[in-house]
Design a protein around this motif. Structure first.
Motif, PDB file in Angstrom:
ATOM      1  N   GLU A 291       0.818  -1.208   0.000  1.00 27.62           N
ATOM      2  CA  GLU A 291       0.000   0.000   0.000  1.00 27.62           C
ATOM      3  C   GLU A 291       0.857   1.265   0.000  1.00 27.62           C
ATOM      4  O   GLU A 291       0.413   2.312  -0.478  1.00 27.62           O
ATOM      5  N   ARG A 292       2.060   1.188   0.525  1.00 25.07           N
ATOM      6  CA  ARG A 292       2.948   2.353   0.602  1.00 25.07           C
ATOM      7  C   ARG A 292       3.136   3.013  -0.754  1.00 25.07           C
ATOM      8  O   ARG A 292       3.285   4.232  -0.851  1.00 25.07           O
ATOM      9  N   TYR A 293       3.127   2.222  -1.817  1.00 31.33           N
ATOM     10  CA  TYR A 293       3.388   2.750  -3.150  1.00 31.33           C
ATOM     11  C   TYR A 293       2.172   2.669  -4.069  1.00 31.33           C
ATOM     12  O   TYR A 293       2.311   2.819  -5.293  1.00 31.33           O
ATOM     13  N   THR A 294       1.004   2.424  -3.514  1.00 28.99           N
ATOM     14  CA  THR A 294      -0.209   2.320  -4.317  1.00 28.99           C
ATOM     15  C   THR A 294      -1.069   3.555  -4.097  1.00 28.99           C
ATOM     16  O   THR A 294      -1.566   3.795  -2.996  1.00 28.99           O
ATOM     17  N   LEU A 295      -1.244   4.342  -5.155  1.00 28.42           N
ATOM     18  CA  LEU A 295      -2.134   5.493  -5.096  1.00 28.42           C
ATOM     19  C   LEU A 295      -3.539   5.037  -5.502  1.00 28.42           C
ATOM     20  O   LEU A 295      -3.689   4.252  -6.451  1.00 28.42           O
ATOM     21  N   PRO A 296      -4.565   5.504  -4.806  1.00 24.87           N
ATOM     22  CA  PRO A 296      -5.919   4.955  -4.994  1.00 24.87           C
ATOM     23  C   PRO A 296      -6.409   4.964  -6.429  1.00 24.87           C
ATOM     24  O   PRO A 296      -7.037   4.000  -6.870  1.00 24.87           O
ATOM     25  N   GLU A 297      -6.149   6.032  -7.186  1.00 22.08           N
ATOM     26  CA  GLU A 297      -6.719   6.113  -8.529  1.00 22.08           C
ATOM     27  C   GLU A 297      -6.221   4.989  -9.431  1.00 22.08           C
ATOM     28  O   GLU A 297      -6.960   4.516 -10.302  1.00 22.08           O
ATOM     29  N   MET A 298      -4.979   4.541  -9.231  1.00 18.99           N
ATOM     30  CA  MET A 298      -4.470   3.414 -10.006  1.00 18.99           C
ATOM     31  C   MET A 298      -4.772   2.094  -9.308  1.00 18.99           C
ATOM     32  O   MET A 298      -5.168   1.104  -9.956  1.00 18.99           O
ATOM     33  N   GLY A 299      -4.602   2.046  -8.005  1.00 15.45           N
ATOM     34  CA  GLY A 299      -4.852   0.804  -7.273  1.00 15.45           C
ATOM     35  C   GLY A 299      -6.262   0.294  -7.475  1.00 15.45           C
ATOM     36  O   GLY A 299      -6.490  -0.929  -7.571  1.00 15.45           O
ATOM     37  N   ASN A 300      -7.220   1.200  -7.573  1.00 21.92           N
ATOM     38  CA  ASN A 300      -8.616   0.796  -7.743  1.00 21.92           C
ATOM     39  C   ASN A 300      -8.869   0.076  -9.060  1.00 21.92           C
ATOM     40  O   ASN A 300      -9.840  -0.682  -9.183  1.00 21.92           O
ATOM     41  N   LEU A 301      -8.016   0.307 -10.050  1.00 27.16           N
ATOM     42  CA  LEU A 301      -8.180  -0.357 -11.346  1.00 27.16           C
ATOM     43  C   LEU A 301      -7.711  -1.803 -11.328  1.00 27.16           C
ATOM     44  O   LEU A 301      -7.980  -2.553 -12.277  1.00 27.16           O
ATOM     45  N   TRP A 302      -7.031  -2.190 -10.271  1.00 31.18           N
ATOM     46  CA  TRP A 302      -6.465  -3.539 -10.219  1.00 31.18           C
ATOM     47  C   TRP A 302      -7.011  -4.344  -9.037  1.00 31.18           C
ATOM     48  O   TRP A 302      -6.395  -5.326  -8.622  1.00 31.18           O
ATOM     49  N   THR A 303      -8.162  -3.963  -8.532  1.00 37.50           N
ATOM     50  CA  THR A 303      -8.834  -4.765  -7.519  1.00 37.50           C
ATOM     51  C   THR A 303      -9.637  -5.872  -8.194  1.00 37.50           C
ATOM     52  O   THR A 303      -9.975  -5.786  -9.388  1.00 37.50           O
ATOM     53  N   ASP A 304      -9.988  -6.889  -7.433  1.00 40.41           N
ATOM     54  CA  ASP A 304     -10.863  -7.938  -7.969  1.00 40.41           C
ATOM     55  C   ASP A 304     -12.217  -7.357  -8.351  1.00 40.41           C
ATOM     56  O   ASP A 304     -12.812  -7.766  -9.359  1.00 40.41           O
ATOM     57  N   ALA A 305     -12.706  -6.424  -7.574  1.00 41.70           N
ATOM     58  CA  ALA A 305     -14.015  -5.839  -7.867  1.00 41.70           C
ATOM     59  C   ALA A 305     -14.008  -5.170  -9.244  1.00 41.70           C
ATOM     60  O   ALA A 305     -14.950  -5.325 -10.027  1.00 41.70           O
ATOM     61  N   TYR A 306     -12.948  -4.412  -9.535  1.00 47.18           N
ATOM     62  CA  TYR A 306     -12.877  -3.745 -10.837  1.00 47.18           C
ATOM     63  C   TYR A 306     -12.701  -4.773 -11.954  1.00 47.18           C
ATOM     64  O   TYR A 306     -13.294  -4.638 -13.028  1.00 47.18           O
ATOM     65  N   LYS A 307     -11.886  -5.782 -11.701  1.00 42.29           N
ATOM     66  CA  LYS A 307     -11.694  -6.829 -12.712  1.00 42.29           C
ATOM     67  C   LYS A 307     -13.012  -7.499 -13.047  1.00 42.29           C
ATOM     68  O   LYS A 307     -13.373  -7.656 -14.236  1.00 42.29           O
ATOM     69  N   PHE A 308     -13.789  -7.882 -12.040  1.00 42.39           N
ATOM     70  CA  PHE A 308     -15.070  -8.536 -12.290  1.00 42.39           C
ATOM     71  C   PHE A 308     -16.039  -7.578 -12.987  1.00 42.39           C
ATOM     72  O   PHE A 308     -16.876  -8.000 -13.791  1.00 42.39           O
ATOM     73  N   LYS A 309     -15.921  -6.311 -12.679  1.00 39.45           N
ATOM     74  CA  LYS A 309     -16.760  -5.314 -13.352  1.00 39.45           C
ATOM     75  C   LYS A 309     -16.476  -5.307 -14.851  1.00 39.45           C
ATOM     76  O   LYS A 309     -17.408  -5.248 -15.675  1.00 39.45           O
ATOM     77  N   THR A 310     -15.201  -5.383 -15.230  1.00 42.22           N
ATOM     78  CA  THR A 310     -14.862  -5.409 -16.656  1.00 42.22           C
ATOM     79  C   THR A 310     -15.300  -6.723 -17.295  1.00 42.22           C
ATOM     80  O   THR A 310     -15.708  -6.736 -18.460  1.00 42.22           O
ATOM     81  N   TRP A 311     -15.213  -7.820 -16.559  1.00 38.21           N
ATOM     82  CA  TRP A 311     -15.714  -9.086 -17.090  1.00 38.21           C
ATOM     83  C   TRP A 311     -17.199  -8.970 -17.421  1.00 38.21           C
ATOM     84  O   TRP A 311     -17.650  -9.420 -18.485  1.00 38.21           O
ATOM     85  N   LEU A 312     -17.947  -8.366 -16.519  1.00 40.97           N
ATOM     86  CA  LEU A 312     -19.380  -8.220 -16.734  1.00 40.97           C
ATOM     87  C   LEU A 312     -19.656  -7.282 -17.905  1.00 40.97           C
ATOM     88  O   LEU A 312     -20.588  -7.521 -18.693  1.00 40.97           O
ATOM     89  N   GLN A 313     -18.835  -6.243 -18.049  1.00 41.00           N
ATOM     90  CA  GLN A 313     -19.000  -5.346 -19.194  1.00 41.00           C
ATOM     91  C   GLN A 313     -18.834  -6.104 -20.508  1.00 41.00           C
ATOM     92  O   GLN A 313     -19.585  -5.882 -21.468  1.00 41.00           O
ATOM     93  N   VAL A 314     -17.864  -6.988 -20.565  1.00 37.15           N
ATOM     94  CA  VAL A 314     -17.626  -7.779 -21.771  1.00 37.15           C
ATOM     95  C   VAL A 314     -18.802  -8.698 -22.042  1.00 37.15           C
ATOM     96  O   VAL A 314     -19.317  -8.769 -23.177  1.00 37.15           O
ATOM     97  N   GLU A 315     -19.253  -9.407 -21.025  1.00 37.41           N
ATOM     98  CA  GLU A 315     -20.368 -10.348 -21.216  1.00 37.41           C
ATOM     99  C   GLU A 315     -21.622  -9.612 -21.685  1.00 37.41           C
ATOM    100  O   GLU A 315     -22.335 -10.094 -22.588  1.00 37.41           O
TER     101      GLU A 315
END
Length: 462
Positions: A34-58
């Motif tokens: 977390e020391r080197y993770t800024l929220p605006e980028m870190g949020n793009l690589w969470t499981d929640a965001y990943k599953f969101k993109t999966w759902l967008q594709v489907e």
């Protein structure tokens, strides 16, 4: 810690030295601390965001299928209204089925009901994975490009401020001839501008998706579905996917991030060198209350530049892993998958952090023109040796002879406590016979070295 004694591995916190790896419902395993993770980028690589993109594709594929008459429009409307997911539930299902996409689809269908039978028709897992990954990569690259733009403006502003701040240029770490600090920054600016162009081109390269089915032959889904779905997602269909999008694209992505990190490292190393106590021409901003050493109260260390140097090593190391991922078996295997789960979040998060860090560092950099002037004039202006040599040549002296005269006097002043090249060369009778005092003095005017720099500044809008 004995992991066999932990009843529920999904809820444990493993602490190794200063690195804490956590799990929660929206963020599976953090790959960067977390020391080197800024929220605006870190949020793009969470499981929640990943599953969101999966759902967008489907959903995009379902919409395309409906537009082409393959599934009922009312089913798509129901899917869009009901579709949802629970990251915790997906992990529970995955623990049983050992397949993340099946676990995701199972969970989505728990929300959708009967209409769920139209989801994923004719598709293979990699259609979802690779297309969604492209969305993550593009979103990350957009953030990086935004931060590159910030860095460009900060370097340009600092270069304008110091267009005429004279300092010594160095080659091999040794004093060479006068430059300005603005000119040094101009080189940084040009490098970042080149990086910006490469990243803009890269965005188009990586913005590709695939909806081509098992081994990529469209046997159970037609190319028109792929074209429509990709259009809805802001992507282009891959020209010739197999069961995956070829990993040369992903390798280029990481290599470009590594190259950007290398540029940032170059700037950081320069700052570190110029902040050395015996140089001290620039210095990282040292805030009120900041401490430099637990043992030595006087220390003002270039810690941010050193941090950036270390981070560049990490990003650069992923370029090798990315190239290793290119050679998959036949139409696909998943040897690339485990690498990318670590490599892509890490490379994006670290590069993003580095950009924010170097931008703030340069914006608040302390510049010491007096020290620059002092360093340039050590040993009595020995750095003006070439101007003296050329003046002697213009008077008709052979180059070899002129070089020998100037070198003899320069070396006599070099590394001497009271060494004064200007005085030595002025008192050399061989020079006196050819150059007047005024002509010799002109050789020691640093402005002669800067007369064409405005051309460089104009190219860069400095």
């Amino acid at each position: 810690m004995n992991l066999r004694n932990i009843p529920n591995l999904l809820n444990f916190v493993l602490t190794v030295k200063l690195i804490t790896v956590k799990y929660d419902s929206c963020d599976r395993w953090r790959t960067v601390i977390e020391r080197y993770t800024l929220p605006e980028m870190g949020n793009l690589w969470t499981d929640a965001y990943k599953f969101k993109t999966w759902l967008q594709v489907e959903i995009a594929v379902c919409e395309a299928q409906a537009e082409l008459g393959y599934i009922p429009p009312e089913a798509v409307a129901e899917i869009k209204a009901k579709a949802n997911f629970d990251p915790q539930r997906i992990l529970e299902i995955e623990a049983e089925v050992r397949h993340d996409v099946i676990a995701f689809l199972t969970n989505v269908n728990e929300y959708v009901g009967d209409a769920g039978r139209y989801i994923h028709l004719g598709m293979t897992s990699s259609d979802v994975l690779d297309t969604a990954l492209a969305l993550q990569m593009v979103a990350s690259l957009d953030l990086i490009l935004q931060r590159v733009g910030d860095l460009i403006e900060v370097i340009r502003a600092k270069a304008r401020e110091h267009k005429n701040t004279i300092m010594i240029g160095r080659s091999h770490g040794i004093h060479a001839e006068p430059i300005t600090f603005g000119f040094k920054l101009a080189g940084w600016l040009a490098e970042v501008l080149r990086g910006q162009k490469r990243l803009q081109a890269l965005r188009e390269t990586v913005a590709v998706g695939q909806i081509s089915g098992a081994v990529g032959t469209y046997a159970n889904i037609e190319p028109r579905v792929e074209a429509l779905a990709c259009q809805k997602l802001g992507l282009k269909p891959d020209v010739a996917s197999t069961q995956v999008i070829s990993r040369d694209i992903h390798a280029e992505y990481v290599q470009q991030l590594a190259l950007l990190a290398a540029s940032i490292e170059r700037f950081a190393v320069e700052i570190r060198n110029l902040q050395k106590t015996d140089v001290l021409e620039v210095e990282e901003f040292f805030s009120k209350g900041q401490k430099g050493s637990s043992a030595m109260p006087h220390k003002r260390n270039p810690i941010r530049s050193e941090r950036l140097t270390g981070m560049a090593r990490m990003v650069r190391s992923y370029a090798v892993a990315a190239v290793e991922n290119v050679a998959l078996w036949h139409e696909r295997d998943i040897s690339h998958s485990s690498v990318e789960r670590v490599m892509l979040p890490d490379a994006c998060i670290l590069t993003h952090f580095m950009l924010v860090e170097i931008t703030d560092l340069i914006k608040n950099l302390l510049v010491y023109p007096e020290n620059m002037a002092r360093n340039m004039n050590c040993y009595g202006g020995v750095v003006f040796s070439q101007k003296v040599m050329l003046a002697l040549i213009e008077k008709g002296l052979r180059r070899e002879d002129a070089y020998a005269i100037v070198q003899q006097n320069a070396h006599a002043a070099w590394n001497q406590e009271n060494g004064n090249f200007r005085e030595l060369i002025r008192n050399d009778v061989r020079v006196q016979e050819l150059l007047s005092p005024a002509e010799l003095d002109a050789c020691f005017d640093p402005q002669q070295h800067l007369s064409h720099l405005n051309e460089v500044y104009a190219r860069l809008d400095i």
